[in-house]
Design a protein around this motif. Sequence first.
Motif, mmCIF file in Angstrom:
data_model
loop_
_atom_site.group_PDB
_atom_site.id
_atom_site.type_symbol
_atom_site.label_atom_id
_atom_site.label_comp_id
_atom_site.label_asym_id
_atom_site.label_seq_id
_atom_site.Cartn_x
_atom_site.Cartn_y
_atom_site.Cartn_z
ATOM 1 N N LYS A 38 -6.887 -3.330 7.678
ATOM 2 C CA LYS A 38 -7.194 -4.677 8.175
ATOM 3 C C LYS A 38 -8.631 -5.060 7.823
ATOM 4 C CE LYS A 38 -3.986 -4.559 12.082
ATOM 5 N NZ LYS A 38 -3.159 -5.734 11.926
ATOM 6 N N LEU A 39 -9.538 -4.121 8.002
ATOM 7 C CA LEU A 39 -10.941 -4.385 7.659
ATOM 8 C C LEU A 39 -11.119 -4.595 6.166
ATOM 9 C CD1 LEU A 39 -12.699 -1.804 9.989
ATOM 10 C CD2 LEU A 39 -12.751 -4.300 10.183
ATOM 11 N N ARG A 40 -10.411 -3.803 5.361
ATOM 12 C CA ARG A 40 -10.513 -3.931 3.904
ATOM 13 C C ARG A 40 -10.025 -5.299 3.444
ATOM 14 N NH1 ARG A 40 -9.526 -0.792 -1.040
ATOM 15 N NH2 ARG A 40 -9.768 -2.375 -2.634
ATOM 16 N N VAL A 41 -8.902 -5.756 4.011
ATOM 17 C CA VAL A 41 -8.368 -7.074 3.643
ATOM 18 C C VAL A 41 -9.366 -8.162 4.018
ATOM 19 C CG1 VAL A 41 -6.561 -8.759 4.169
ATOM 20 C CG2 VAL A 41 -5.952 -6.382 3.710
ATOM 21 N N ALA A 42 -9.927 -8.083 5.216
ATOM 22 C CA ALA A 42 -10.894 -9.093 5.655
ATOM 23 C C ALA A 42 -12.131 -9.099 4.757
ATOM 24 C CB ALA A 42 -11.295 -8.836 7.102
ATOM 25 N N LEU A 43 -12.624 -7.923 4.419
ATOM 26 C CA LEU A 43 -13.808 -7.836 3.552
ATOM 27 C C LEU A 43 -13.505 -8.370 2.159
ATOM 28 C CD1 LEU A 43 -16.720 -6.884 3.063
ATOM 29 C CD2 LEU A 43 -15.784 -4.651 2.453
ATOM 30 N N ASP A 44 -12.362 -7.995 1.605
ATOM 31 C CA ASP A 44 -12.003 -8.477 0.274
ATOM 32 C C ASP A 44 -11.871 -10.001 0.252
ATOM 33 O OD1 ASP A 44 -12.054 -5.941 -0.778
ATOM 34 O OD2 ASP A 44 -9.875 -5.679 -0.803
ATOM 35 N N GLU A 45 -11.319 -10.581 1.326
ATOM 36 C CA GLU A 45 -11.222 -12.044 1.394
ATOM 37 C C GLU A 45 -12.600 -12.682 1.406
ATOM 38 O OE1 GLU A 45 -8.859 -13.085 4.780
ATOM 39 O OE2 GLU A 45 -6.995 -12.386 3.856
ATOM 40 N N ARG A 46 -13.514 -12.114 2.187
ATOM 41 C CA ARG A 46 -14.878 -12.675 2.257
ATOM 42 C C ARG A 46 -15.599 -12.576 0.922
ATOM 43 N NH1 ARG A 46 -18.529 -11.492 7.394
ATOM 44 N NH2 ARG A 46 -17.995 -13.453 8.352
ATOM 45 N N LEU A 47 -15.365 -11.484 0.198
ATOM 46 C CA LEU A 47 -16.057 -11.269 -1.073
ATOM 47 C C LEU A 47 -15.310 -11.843 -2.268
ATOM 48 C CD1 LEU A 47 -17.279 -7.590 -0.528
ATOM 49 C CD2 LEU A 47 -18.586 -9.708 -0.265
ATOM 50 N N GLY A 48 -14.122 -12.393 -2.022
ATOM 51 C CA GLY A 48 -13.354 -12.994 -3.106
ATOM 52 C C GLY A 48 -12.730 -11.968 -4.038
ATOM 53 N N ARG A 49 -12.461 -10.789 -3.524
ATOM 54 C CA ARG A 49 -11.851 -9.735 -4.338
ATOM 55 C C ARG A 49 -10.365 -9.655 -4.045
ATOM 56 N NH1 ARG A 49 -15.969 -4.787 -3.051
ATOM 57 N NH2 ARG A 49 -14.750 -4.883 -1.131
ATOM 58 N N SER A 50 -9.636 -9.055 -4.975
ATOM 59 C CA SER A 50 -8.211 -8.844 -4.732
ATOM 60 C C SER A 50 -8.030 -7.534 -3.959
ATOM 61 C CB SER A 50 -7.444 -8.793 -6.053
ATOM 62 O OG SER A 50 -7.892 -7.701 -6.820
ATOM 63 N N THR A 51 -6.997 -7.507 -3.143
ATOM 64 C CA THR A 51 -6.674 -6.329 -2.334
ATOM 65 C C THR A 51 -5.379 -5.737 -2.859
ATOM 66 O OG1 THR A 51 -7.660 -7.408 -0.410
ATOM 67 C CG2 THR A 51 -6.265 -5.516 0.017
ATOM 68 N N PRO A 52 -5.292 -4.420 -3.014
ATOM 69 C CA PRO A 52 -4.036 -3.809 -3.469
ATOM 70 C C PRO A 52 -2.883 -4.150 -2.522
ATOM 71 C CG PRO A 52 -5.831 -2.204 -3.486
ATOM 72 C CD PRO A 52 -6.354 -3.436 -2.820
ATOM 73 N N ASP A 53 -1.689 -4.328 -3.079
ATOM 74 C CA ASP A 53 -0.515 -4.688 -2.284
ATOM 75 C C ASP A 53 -0.222 -3.650 -1.203
ATOM 76 O OD1 ASP A 53 -0.128 -7.016 -3.707
ATOM 77 O OD2 ASP A 53 1.231 -6.072 -5.154
ATOM 78 N N GLU A 54 -0.420 -2.385 -1.509
ATOM 79 C CA GLU A 54 -0.178 -1.320 -0.536
ATOM 80 C C GLU A 54 -1.080 -1.475 0.690
ATOM 81 O OE1 GLU A 54 -1.309 3.269 -0.580
ATOM 82 O OE2 GLU A 54 0.260 2.803 -2.030
ATOM 83 N N THR A 55 -2.332 -1.846 0.442
ATOM 84 C CA THR A 55 -3.287 -2.041 1.545
ATOM 85 C C THR A 55 -2.911 -3.276 2.363
ATOM 86 O OG1 THR A 55 -5.017 -1.023 0.194
ATOM 87 C CG2 THR A 55 -5.735 -2.302 2.092
ATOM 88 N N LYS A 56 -2.493 -4.337 1.697
ATOM 89 C CA LYS A 56 -2.063 -5.548 2.398
ATOM 90 C C LYS A 56 -0.873 -5.241 3.293
ATOM 91 C CE LYS A 56 -3.514 -8.958 -1.021
ATOM 92 N NZ LYS A 56 -3.030 -9.961 -1.986
ATOM 93 N N ALA A 57 0.096 -4.502 2.771
ATOM 94 C CA ALA A 57 1.284 -4.170 3.560
ATOM 95 C C ALA A 57 0.923 -3.328 4.776
ATOM 96 C CB ALA A 57 2.295 -3.430 2.683
ATOM 97 N N LEU A 58 0.045 -2.365 4.592
ATOM 98 C CA LEU A 58 -0.379 -1.512 5.700
ATOM 99 C C LEU A 58 -1.122 -2.332 6.759
ATOM 100 C CD1 LEU A 58 -0.519 1.373 6.804
ATOM 101 C CD2 LEU A 58 -2.616 1.692 5.504
ATOM 102 N N SER A 59 -1.891 -3.307 6.331
ATOM 103 C CA SER A 59 -2.660 -4.116 7.286
ATOM 104 C C SER A 59 -1.778 -5.018 8.138
ATOM 105 C CB SER A 59 -3.698 -4.954 6.548
ATOM 106 O OG SER A 59 -3.083 -6.010 5.844
ATOM 107 N N GLN A 60 -0.539 -5.271 7.705
ATOM 108 C CA GLN A 60 0.378 -6.113 8.459
ATOM 109 C C GLN A 60 1.049 -5.378 9.619
ATOM 110 O OE1 GLN A 60 0.656 -9.428 7.911
ATOM 111 N NE2 GLN A 60 -0.994 -9.055 6.479
ATOM 112 N N GLU A 61 0.951 -4.057 9.647
ATOM 113 C CA GLU A 61 1.561 -3.262 10.716
ATOM 114 C C GLU A 61 0.796 -3.455 12.019
ATOM 115 O OE1 GLU A 61 2.284 0.817 9.779
ATOM 116 O OE2 GLU A 61 2.916 0.347 7.739
ATOM 117 N N ASP A 62 1.501 -3.314 13.129
ATOM 118 C CA ASP A 62 0.876 -3.397 14.440
ATOM 119 C C ASP A 62 0.150 -2.100 14.760
ATOM 120 O OD1 ASP A 62 1.743 -5.963 14.999
ATOM 121 O OD2 ASP A 62 3.631 -5.249 15.844
#
Length: 63
Positions: A38-62
């Motif tokens: 979740k932190l990686r996705v938020a940081l990548d969004e702020r920095l304008g970087r792409s996030t790996p799909d695996e990380t995005k999927a993991l961040s969607q879990e509760d």
Amino acid sequence: MSTSTPEQKKSRTPRHVSTSRGRQLTPSEHRVQVAAAKLRVALDERLGRSTPDETKALSQEDL
């Protein structure tokens, strides 16, 4: 300058090594990985970087 001996330096696990490969994660370890994703996705969004799909999927879990 570090005060550790060369033997101590060799025994440390590198920070970028994933512990999920080769063994089952405990529930608390999984929660930590979800929170980190979740932190990686938020940081990548702020920095304008792409996030790996695996990380995005993991961040969607509760937690």
